[in-house]
Design a protein around this motif. Structure first.
Motif, PDB file in Angstrom:
ATOM      1  N   TYR A  47      17.539   7.175  70.078  1.00  0.00           N
ATOM      2  CA  TYR A  47      17.847   6.562  69.374  1.00  0.00           C
ATOM      3  C   TYR A  47      15.980   5.869  68.826  1.00  0.00           C
ATOM      4  O   TYR A  47      15.188   6.615  69.378  1.00  0.00           O
ATOM      5  N   SER A  59      18.412   3.638  64.598  1.00  0.00           N
ATOM      6  CA  SER A  59      19.090   5.074  64.752  1.00  0.00           C
ATOM      7  C   SER A  59      20.173   4.958  65.943  1.00  0.00           C
ATOM      8  O   SER A  59      19.080   5.191  67.331  1.00  0.00           O
ATOM      9  N   PHE A  61      20.594   8.831  68.245  1.00  0.00           N
ATOM     10  CA  PHE A  61      21.108  10.180  67.758  1.00  0.00           C
ATOM     11  C   PHE A  61      22.117  10.501  69.178  1.00  0.00           C
ATOM     12  O   PHE A  61      21.664  10.792  70.044  1.00  0.00           O
ATOM     13  N   PRO A  68      20.561  11.360  62.023  1.00  0.00           N
ATOM     14  CA  PRO A  68      20.842   9.853  62.985  1.00  0.00           C
ATOM     15  C   PRO A  68      22.900   9.680  62.674  1.00  0.00           C
ATOM     16  O   PRO A  68      22.867  10.301  61.870  1.00  0.00           O
ATOM     17  N   ARG A  71      23.981   4.701  62.396  1.00  0.00           N
ATOM     18  CA  ARG A  71      22.669   3.585  61.883  1.00  0.00           C
ATOM     19  C   ARG A  71      23.378   2.136  61.689  1.00  0.00           C
ATOM     20  O   ARG A  71      23.932   1.375  61.475  1.00  0.00           O
TER      21      ARG A  71
END
Length: 116
Positions: A47, A59, A61, A68, A71
């Motif tokens: 993140y 965000s 990931f 990302p 969000r």
């Protein structure tokens, strides 16, 4: 040798901590609780947090070097209109918006439910 001094208007100003939007401790607690469950389920891995003048962004990931997946944004100026919290997908589409963070984050609950 003559050195000219730059005018204060010429120097780029960066937002001070009071000028930036940020997540409060309780908001971060709710977001990080969801993040922990999604990591345990194998959906998320990393993140990032950005605090800007108009928006705070959390965000998430799947892989660090990617864009990302989602969000989670906080825009206090939209609190009276559409809601200050929003979940935005990879393609930029707003998936859920509202003024209650826990309600907005319920969009991820269906990912956590698995058939046995």
């Amino acid at each position: 040798m003559l050195v000219s001094m730059a005018h204060s208007a010429d120097i780029a100003t960066f937002p001070t901590p009071g000028d930036r939007v940020s997540f409060h401790r309780l908001e971060l607690s709710v977001i990080l609780g969801l993040y922990g469950r999604m990591v345990a389920a194998g959906f998320w891995r990393d993140y990032g947090i950005s605090m800007l003048r108009d928006v705070a962004v959390f965000s998430v990931f799947r892989h660090t070097a990617e864009q990302p997946l989602y969000r989670i944004e906080k825009r206090p100026k939209l609190a009276a209109r559409q809601g200050q919290y929003a979940v935005i997908g990879l393609d930029g589409q707003i998936l859920k918006r509202g003024n209650d963070l826990a309600t907005v984050l319920r969009i991820f609950d269906r990912k956590l439910i698995r058939a046995v």
